[in-house]
Design an enzyme around this catalytic site. Structure first.
Site, short mmCIF file in Angstrom:
data_model
loop_
_atom_site.label_atom_id
_atom_site.label_comp_id
_atom_site.label_asym_id
_atom_site.label_seq_id
_atom_site.Cartn_x
_atom_site.Cartn_y
_atom_site.Cartn_z
N ASP A 162 30.85 43.33 36.55
CA ASP A 162 30.90 41.91 36.24
C ASP A 162 29.64 41.47 35.51
O ASP A 162 28.67 42.22 35.43
CB ASP A 162 31.08 41.10 37.54
CG ASP A 162 32.05 39.95 37.34
OD1 ASP A 162 32.21 39.49 36.20
OD2 ASP A 162 32.66 39.50 38.33
N ASP A 223 38.71 32.90 34.68
CA ASP A 223 39.26 33.49 35.89
C ASP A 223 40.64 32.91 36.10
O ASP A 223 40.81 31.70 36.14
CB ASP A 223 38.39 33.11 37.10
CG ASP A 223 37.34 34.17 37.37
OD1 ASP A 223 37.14 35.03 36.50
OD2 ASP A 223 36.72 34.12 38.44
#
Ligand SMILES: *[C@@H]1O[C@H](CO)[C@@H](O)[C@H](O)[C@H]1NC(C)=O
Ligand SMILES: *[C@@H]1O[C@H](CO)[C@@H](O)[C@H](O)[C@H]1NC(C)=O
Length: 412
Positions: A162, A223
């Protein structure tokens, strides 16, 4: 070595602010990877005392692996069971190694990986380029080598890396930044592993980067959420940027519009069909985030649908794109192997009933998809043969509000 190409792809994808999944072009990820990832459905639930069934724990992943092996998921192609953020203890151990939270993962990741492998599946794990993960656990910055060795020694097969807390984009993108070094660990992880090299380890970047000051609109946008609004915003963003992102997708590196949320709470049946159909058109990695232990039969049918998965996994490896859009409808196509095309007709209207969209078959494949004739099969929302059409035919497709009809057009 595909390093140069890989880093370039990464930089391009980042520059386009795309949520990208990138893997090495080392014979892996020849088709978009498939699996299950805990994030969207289970987030960062760490209180196992009150929530033993769905806290982020070894039990959750072992149970998911059980279901994936027992209920046809593995056979359908979903091979990775992936841990996302929040698996770690708050601190590294005394030798600086990452460690799993001892309460929630009492057997450790190595044992969990063995268990997942015993089910014929692979284990994915999560780390972050920066000093901390998105949820505030230890990040890999300054520990790339060590963390790669650690993951390899545990037998982990895939890394989601990430981008939270990673400083500037320039720091990362220019030459000596995290991802390029990460690439090197990937190789060292490969060679220091005690597992046979069956071509399993991949570096994936399935989530958007949270670079400070970078030109994306909001985190929410990147997201996926359990909502139609989220699915629509991802599709709109993809269509808007298709000129730069479609051409960089292919074996070894797939654009990732984020997880499949089918089987949760936010999407209607038609919207679920749209997500599945459009993720196939976009050659997207298929990582479900839902509770496979409690899934409605129609969600399972959709997620395991062989014809849609075959389109998603088509060996030609080209991502689809939007051909045209009017106020109610979007027409998308994806070139497939054997000169076939997948075609999606999406109805954007959020009011009223089913509506027809009529278009000429000369629109498809630059006029070649149905020249001189083609057979058309409907894949979603239900499979049905439509028969043979000629080049000059037009097609009338009836689509429910927020639904999609997915077709496969085979030239004759
Ligand atoms: C991580 O923290 C160190 C020490 O404060 C700092 O030098 C480094 O730039 C940080 N890394 C990132 C990627 O922000
Ligand atoms: C769509 O077109 C088909 C075939 O022409 C027709 O049978 C159907 O009733 C139409 N549906 C709507 C909603 O107009």
């Amino acid at each position: 070595m595909a390093a140069g190409r890989w880093v370039l792809r990464w930089a391009l994808a980042a520059a386009a602010a795309v949520a990208a999944t990138l893997a090495l072009d080392n014979g892996l990820a020849r088709t978009p990877p498939m699996g299950w990832l805990h994030w969207e459905r289970f987030l960062c639930r760490t209180d196992c005392a009150t929530d033993p069934h769905s806290c982020v724990s070894e039990r959750l992943f072992a149970e998911m692996a059980d279901v994936m092996a027992a209920e046809g998921w593995r056979e359908a192609g979903y091979e990775y069971v992936c841990i996302d953020d929040c698996w770690m203890a708050p601190r590294r151990d005394e030798s600086g190694r990452l460690q799993a939270d001892p309460k929630r993962f009492p057997s450790g990741i190595r044992r969990l990986a063995d268990y997942v492998h015993s089910k014929g599946l692979k284990l994915g794990i999560y780390s972050d380029v920066g000093n901390k993960t998105c949820a505030g656990f230890p990040g890999s910055y300054d520990h790339y080598e060590l963390d790669a060795q650690t993951f390899a020694s545990w037998g982990v097969d895939l890394l989601k890396f990430d981008g939270c807390n990673s400083g500037s984009l320039e720091l990362l993108a220019e030459g000596r930044g995290g991802p390029e070094r990460a690439l090197r660990w990937e190789y060292s992880a490969e060679s220091s592993s005690s597992r046979p090299r069956v071509g399993s380890r991949e570096l994936l970047f399935p989530r958007a980067y949270s670079f400070k000051g970078f030109a994306y609109k909001s985190r929410n946008f990147f997201d996926v959420y359990d909502s139609w609004r989220s699915i629509k915003s991802i599709l709109d963003w993809t269509a808007l940027h298709q000129d730069s992102i479609v051409k960089i997708a292919g074996p070894g590196g797939w654009n990732d519009p984020d997880m499949l949320v089918i089987g949760n709470f936010g999407l209607s049946w038609d919207q679920s069909v749209t997500q599945m159909a459009m993720w196939a058109i976009m050659a997207a990695p298929l990582f479900m985030s839902n509770d496979l232990r409690h899934l409605r039969p129609e969600a399972k049918w959709l997620l395991q649908n062989k014809e849609v998965i075959a389109i998603n996994q088509d060996p030609l490896g080209k991502q689809g794109y939007q051909i045209t859009k009017d106020k109610n409808f979007e027409l998308w196509e994806r070139p497939l192997s054997g000169r076939a095309y997948a075609v999606a007709v999406l109805n954007n209207q959020e009011i009223g009933g089913p509506q027809n969209f009529t278009f000429s078959l000369t629109f498809l494949g630059n006029g070649l998809a149905c020249n001189p004739a083609c057979s058309i099969r409907q894949v979603l929302p239900a499979s049905r043969d439509w028969g043979v059409y000629s080049w000059v035919s037009s097609l009338s497709v009836e689509v429910n509000p927020t639904g999609t009809v997915l077709l496969k057009v085979a030239v004759l």
